[in-house]
Motif scaffolding. Structure first.
Motif, PDB file in Angstrom:
ATOM      1  N   ASP A  81       1.659  -5.346   7.228  1.00 18.73           N
ATOM      2  CA  ASP A  81       1.243  -6.577   6.329  1.00 18.73           C
ATOM      3  C   ASP A  81       2.488  -6.730   5.775  1.00 18.73           C
ATOM      4  O   ASP A  81       2.896  -5.884   4.604  1.00 18.73           O
ATOM      5  N   GLN A  82       3.295  -7.850   5.878  1.00 18.41           N
ATOM      6  CA  GLN A  82       4.654  -8.172   5.070  1.00 18.41           C
ATOM      7  C   GLN A  82       4.255  -8.270   3.342  1.00 18.41           C
ATOM      8  O   GLN A  82       5.011  -7.865   2.646  1.00 18.41           O
ATOM      9  N   GLU A  83       3.206  -8.831   3.230  1.00 23.20           N
ATOM     10  CA  GLU A  83       2.878  -8.979   1.767  1.00 23.20           C
ATOM     11  C   GLU A  83       2.733  -7.821   1.116  1.00 23.20           C
ATOM     12  O   GLU A  83       3.303  -7.612  -0.197  1.00 23.20           O
ATOM     13  N   GLU A  84       2.046  -6.939   1.785  1.00 26.07           N
ATOM     14  CA  GLU A  84       1.791  -5.624   1.090  1.00 26.07           C
ATOM     15  C   GLU A  84       3.120  -4.806   0.783  1.00 26.07           C
ATOM     16  O   GLU A  84       3.507  -4.195  -0.229  1.00 26.07           O
ATOM     17  N   ALA A  85       3.875  -4.849   1.960  1.00 26.04           N
ATOM     18  CA  ALA A  85       5.278  -4.211   1.649  1.00 26.04           C
ATOM     19  C   ALA A  85       6.202  -4.960   0.453  1.00 26.04           C
ATOM     20  O   ALA A  85       6.787  -4.274  -0.230  1.00 26.04           O
ATOM     21  N   LEU A  86       6.050  -6.235   0.584  1.00 29.49           N
ATOM     22  CA  LEU A  86       6.866  -6.970  -0.620  1.00 29.49           C
ATOM     23  C   LEU A  86       6.273  -6.731  -1.874  1.00 29.49           C
ATOM     24  O   LEU A  86       7.111  -6.704  -2.745  1.00 29.49           O
ATOM     25  N   THR A  87       5.227  -6.605  -2.078  1.00 27.62           N
ATOM     26  CA  THR A  87       4.497  -6.390  -3.330  1.00 27.62           C
ATOM     27  C   THR A  87       4.708  -5.124  -3.988  1.00 27.62           C
ATOM     28  O   THR A  87       5.149  -4.818  -5.299  1.00 27.62           O
ATOM     29  N   MET A  88       4.731  -4.006  -2.995  1.00 27.10           N
ATOM     30  CA  MET A  88       4.498  -2.735  -3.575  1.00 27.10           C
ATOM     31  C   MET A  88       5.828  -2.117  -3.622  1.00 27.10           C
ATOM     32  O   MET A  88       6.279  -1.123  -4.581  1.00 27.10           O
ATOM     33  N   SER A  89       6.539  -2.230  -2.763  1.00 28.36           N
ATOM     34  CA  SER A  89       7.699  -1.316  -2.261  1.00 28.36           C
ATOM     35  C   SER A  89       9.160  -1.468  -3.196  1.00 28.36           C
ATOM     36  O   SER A  89       9.365  -2.392  -3.737  1.00 28.36           O
ATOM     37  N   ASP A  90       9.658  -0.087  -3.367  1.00 28.33           N
ATOM     38  CA  ASP A  90      11.006  -0.135  -3.928  1.00 28.33           C
ATOM     39  C   ASP A  90      11.833  -0.370  -2.852  1.00 28.33           C
ATOM     40  O   ASP A  90      13.126  -1.241  -2.885  1.00 28.33           O
ATOM     41  N   ARG A  91      11.705  -0.110  -1.666  1.00 26.25           N
ATOM     42  CA  ARG A  91      12.605  -0.279  -0.463  1.00 26.25           C
ATOM     43  C   ARG A  91      11.707  -0.335   0.721  1.00 26.25           C
ATOM     44  O   ARG A  91      10.451   0.248   0.723  1.00 26.25           O
TER      45      ARG A  91
ATOM     46  N   LEU B  14       3.259  11.622  -1.118  1.00 28.34           N
ATOM     47  CA  LEU B  14       2.028  11.091  -0.641  1.00 28.34           C
ATOM     48  C   LEU B  14       2.304  10.119   0.582  1.00 28.34           C
ATOM     49  O   LEU B  14       2.984   8.990   0.466  1.00 28.34           O
ATOM     50  N   LEU B  15       1.830  10.298   1.785  1.00 29.12           N
ATOM     51  CA  LEU B  15       1.965   9.282   2.951  1.00 29.12           C
ATOM     52  C   LEU B  15       0.552   8.705   2.974  1.00 29.12           C
ATOM     53  O   LEU B  15      -0.441   9.238   3.078  1.00 29.12           O
ATOM     54  N   LEU B  16       0.914   7.366   3.164  1.00 32.04           N
ATOM     55  CA  LEU B  16      -0.325   6.433   3.327  1.00 32.04           C
ATOM     56  C   LEU B  16      -0.296   5.591   4.563  1.00 32.04           C
ATOM     57  O   LEU B  16       0.446   4.999   4.832  1.00 32.04           O
ATOM     58  N   ASP B  17      -1.307   5.794   5.632  1.00 30.51           N
ATOM     59  CA  ASP B  17      -1.206   5.103   6.881  1.00 30.51           C
ATOM     60  C   ASP B  17      -2.227   3.850   6.776  1.00 30.51           C
ATOM     61  O   ASP B  17      -3.459   4.171   7.048  1.00 30.51           O
ATOM     62  N   GLU B  18      -1.801   2.694   6.573  1.00 34.05           N
ATOM     63  CA  GLU B  18      -2.315   1.493   6.409  1.00 34.05           C
ATOM     64  C   GLU B  18      -3.792   1.562   5.579  1.00 34.05           C
ATOM     65  O   GLU B  18      -4.890   1.155   6.307  1.00 34.05           O
ATOM     66  N   PRO B  19      -3.793   2.232   4.347  1.00 31.63           N
ATOM     67  CA  PRO B  19      -4.763   2.452   3.590  1.00 31.63           C
ATOM     68  C   PRO B  19      -6.033   1.342   3.175  1.00 31.63           C
ATOM     69  O   PRO B  19      -6.913   1.219   3.110  1.00 31.63           O
ATOM     70  N   LEU B  20      -5.176   0.087   3.304  1.00 30.63           N
ATOM     71  CA  LEU B  20      -5.936  -0.960   2.749  1.00 30.63           C
ATOM     72  C   LEU B  20      -6.319  -1.999   3.965  1.00 30.63           C
ATOM     73  O   LEU B  20      -7.124  -2.942   3.674  1.00 30.63           O
ATOM     74  N   GLY B  21      -6.005  -1.519   5.233  1.00 32.17           N
ATOM     75  CA  GLY B  21      -6.635  -2.364   6.321  1.00 32.17           C
ATOM     76  C   GLY B  21      -7.999  -2.640   6.391  1.00 32.17           C
ATOM     77  O   GLY B  21      -8.221  -3.622   7.213  1.00 32.17           O
ATOM     78  N   ALA B  22      -8.797  -1.775   6.135  1.00 30.99           N
ATOM     79  CA  ALA B  22     -10.119  -2.082   6.348  1.00 30.99           C
ATOM     80  C   ALA B  22     -10.744  -2.888   5.142  1.00 30.99           C
ATOM     81  O   ALA B  22     -12.003  -3.082   5.232  1.00 30.99           O
ATOM     82  N   LEU B  23     -10.237  -3.455   4.282  1.00 32.14           N
ATOM     83  CA  LEU B  23     -10.795  -3.896   3.101  1.00 32.14           C
ATOM     84  C   LEU B  23     -10.551  -5.324   3.223  1.00 32.14           C
ATOM     85  O   LEU B  23      -9.628  -6.019   3.995  1.00 32.14           O
ATOM     86  N   ASP B  24     -11.185  -6.356   2.467  1.00 34.50           N
ATOM     87  CA  ASP B  24     -11.066  -7.874   2.475  1.00 34.50           C
ATOM     88  C   ASP B  24      -9.904  -8.237   1.712  1.00 34.50           C
ATOM     89  O   ASP B  24      -9.306  -7.130   1.227  1.00 34.50           O
ATOM     90  N   ALA B  25      -9.297  -9.384   1.992  1.00 34.24           N
ATOM     91  CA  ALA B  25      -8.179  -9.778   1.642  1.00 34.24           C
ATOM     92  C   ALA B  25      -8.071  -9.874  -0.070  1.00 34.24           C
ATOM     93  O   ALA B  25      -7.003  -9.311  -0.273  1.00 34.24           O
ATOM     94  N   LYS B  26      -9.153 -10.091  -0.776  1.00 35.08           N
ATOM     95  CA  LYS B  26      -9.082 -10.231  -2.089  1.00 35.08           C
ATOM     96  C   LYS B  26      -9.032  -8.864  -2.704  1.00 35.08           C
ATOM     97  O   LYS B  26      -8.111  -8.726  -3.487  1.00 35.08           O
ATOM     98  N   LEU B  27      -9.514  -7.955  -2.336  1.00 34.75           N
ATOM     99  CA  LEU B  27      -9.599  -6.604  -2.730  1.00 34.75           C
ATOM    100  C   LEU B  27      -8.433  -5.860  -2.171  1.00 34.75           C
ATOM    101  O   LEU B  27      -7.686  -5.291  -3.164  1.00 34.75           O
ATOM    102  N   ARG B  28      -7.858  -6.279  -1.267  1.00 37.20           N
ATOM    103  CA  ARG B  28      -6.455  -5.593  -0.813  1.00 37.20           C
ATOM    104  C   ARG B  28      -5.464  -6.043  -1.903  1.00 37.20           C
ATOM    105  O   ARG B  28      -4.444  -5.462  -2.175  1.00 37.20           O
ATOM    106  N   LYS B  29      -5.550  -7.227  -2.291  1.00 30.89           N
ATOM    107  CA  LYS B  29      -4.333  -7.933  -3.373  1.00 30.89           C
ATOM    108  C   LYS B  29      -4.457  -6.838  -4.649  1.00 30.89           C
ATOM    109  O   LYS B  29      -3.568  -6.417  -5.140  1.00 30.89           O
ATOM    110  N   THR B  30      -5.697  -6.959  -5.089  1.00 32.60           N
ATOM    111  CA  THR B  30      -6.271  -5.886  -6.207  1.00 32.60           C
ATOM    112  C   THR B  30      -5.784  -4.457  -6.193  1.00 32.60           C
ATOM    113  O   THR B  30      -4.884  -4.057  -7.225  1.00 32.60           O
TER     114      THR B  30
END
Length: 363
Positions: free
Chosen positions: A195-205, A157-173
C-alpha cells in the motif's frame, strides 16, 4: 529501548529455480521507520523473513548492529515480528498474550507484571488486560500484537502488512498511531506493505522493490517527486507516463524532450536521440484558458470524480492522454469536447529511463 542498525549485503533468496530476492543491498539506520514497498511477489516479505531469521538466505549477509546474523536462529536475534493475522492465543487473556515471551527470559513475576502493564499502556490497551482476543476488534487485536512484540525490548521490530486485514478508515487511524508509537519507543521499524499510502504516510525512507530487486531507496518525498525509474513513478501514486525522444540538454539537470509536435523541458538528464519516459503527476498539470501561454492545446475527454478532487482527462495535440487533478469544486467548468490549454512546467516533469511498468497488486 534503542534502535538497531540493519545492513543487507548482496542478499539473495531462491525457492528452487525461482529467485525471489536478487542480490539486494540495503542499509537501515538505528531508530528509522523503513518500509519495503512493492506488489505481490516482489521479494519484500522474503527479505523481511530473512532479517527475522525465519528464512535462510541463499546468499549474501544480514548484519544487525554490525554483527553477522545470517545464520543465527530467530530466537537469538534482537528482533521481533508482528504478522498480518496477529497470531494471538485465543484461550489466553490479553495480558497473558503479552506476557507469553517473558516466560523464556530471566525476569521476576513482579518485573513481568510491570513490563506487561507498560507495554499495554504504550498501545492504550491497559483496561483490556483481562479480555480474550475474540472480545476485541481488529484494531485492538493489532495493538495487543504490538504490545507482545515490544514487551521484550527488541532493537528491531519487523511488521509484515499488519494493517492488511483492517478496513480502510481504521487503517488510516492506525497508520498515524504506528508512526507515533515508533517515535516514542525509538527502535527500528521495518515495515512490509503493498500500500503506497501506508509507506508514504509512515516511513522515514522507502525501498521500492520489483522482481526481487530494489528499484529505488529514498524518503517519501524523493521517491514520489523524483522517481528513479518508470516503474517507481507508476507504482507510487498516480502518474502520467509519456514516451518521449530526448532532444538535448536544457540547462543544469534539465533536458529538452519531444513527443509528437510538443517540445518541453523537464528535470533529469538524457542523451540526445535516445528514448525515455516523461513522468508528470496529475496534480502538477495545469489547465488554463487557451491563448494564455499554454504548452499545448488539448481537448477535454471526461471528468472523473474522486471526492474532494477530480481528474480531468484531456487529449493532447499529439494524441497522448493526460490527466490533471484539480479540486472538484473547480471541475464543473470543464466539458467534454471543449478546448483547453495545458501548462507543463519543467519542475513539474521528470525524465526517467524508459523501462517496464509494474503489474499492480490485486490484494
Amino acid at each position: 529501548m534503542r534502535g538497531g542498525a540493519i545492513e543487507l549485503r548482496g542478499l539473495t533468496k531462491a525457492y528452487g529455480p525461482v529467485m525471489a530476492v536478487r542480490g539486494i543491498d540495503i542499509s537501515i539506520q538505528p531508530g528509522e521507520f523503513f518500509s519495503l514497498l512493492g506488489p505481490s511477489g516482489c521479494g519484500k516479505t522474503s527479505t523481511l523473513r530473512m532479517i527475522a531469521g525465519f528464512e535462510e538466505a541463499t546468499g549474501g549477509t544480514v548484519l544487525l548492529d554490525g554483527q553477522d546474523v545470517t545464520h543465527v536462529p530467530p530466537n537469538d536475534r534482537p528482533v521481533n515480528t508482528v504478522f498480518q493475522n496477529y497470531a494471538l492465543f485465543p484461550f489466553m487473556s490479553v495480558a497473558d498474550n503479552v506476557a507469553f515471551g517473558l516466560k523464556y527470559v530471566d525476569v521476576t513475576k513482579d518485573d513481568a507484571r510491570r513490563m506487561v502493564g507498560e507495554a499495554l499502556e504504550r498501545v492504550r490497551m491497559s483496561e483490556y488486560g483481562k479480555r480474550k482476543p475474540a472480545q476485541l476488534s481488529g484494531g485492538q487485536q493489532q495493538r495487543v500484537a504490538l504490545a507482545r512484540a515490544l514487551v521484550l525490548g527488541p532493537k528491531v521490530l519487523l511488521l509484515d502488512e499488519p494493517l492488511g486485514a483492517l478496513d480502510a478508515k481504521l487503517r488510516k487511524t492506525l497508520q498515524v498511531e504506528l508512526k507515533s508509537l515508533q517515535e516514542s519507543v525509538g527502535i527500528t521499524f521495518v515495515y512490509v506493505t503493498h500500500d503506497q499510502e501506508e509507506a508514504l504516510t509512515m516511513s522515514d525512507r522507502i525501498a521500492v522493490m520489483a522482481q526481487g530487486q530494489v528499484e529505488q531507496i529514498g524518503s517519501p518525498t524523493e521517491v514520489y517527486e523524483r522517481p528513479a525509474t518508470a516503474y517507481v513513478a507508476d507504482f507510487l501514486g498516480s502518474a502520467n507516463v509519456l514516451h518521449v525522444e530526448v532532444v538535448g540538454p536544457a540547462g543544469e539537470q534539465r533536458t529538452s524532450v519531444r513527443f509528437g509536435n510538443v517540445r518541453v523541458d523537464a528535470e533529469g538528464t538524457g542523451t540526445p536521440g535516445e528514448h525515455g519516459t516523461l513522468v508528470i503527476r496529475p496534480e502538477r498539470v495545469r489547465l488554463v484558458p487557451t491563448g494564455t501561454g499554454e504548452t499545448d492545446v488539448a481537448t477535454i475527454e471526461r471528468t472523473v470524480y474522486l471526492g474532494a478532487m477530480s481528474d480531468v482527462v484531456v487529449t493532447l495535440s499529439s494524441g497522448e492522454s493526460l490527466s490533471a487533478r484539480i479540486a472538484s469544486e473547480d471541475a464543473g467548468g470543464f466539458h467534454r469536447g471543449d478546448p483547453v490549454g495545458v501548462l507543463l512546467r519543467p519542475e513539474a516533469m521528470r525524465l526517467v529511463p524508459r523501462g517496464a511498468l509494474p503489474d499492480h497488486p490485486q490484494e
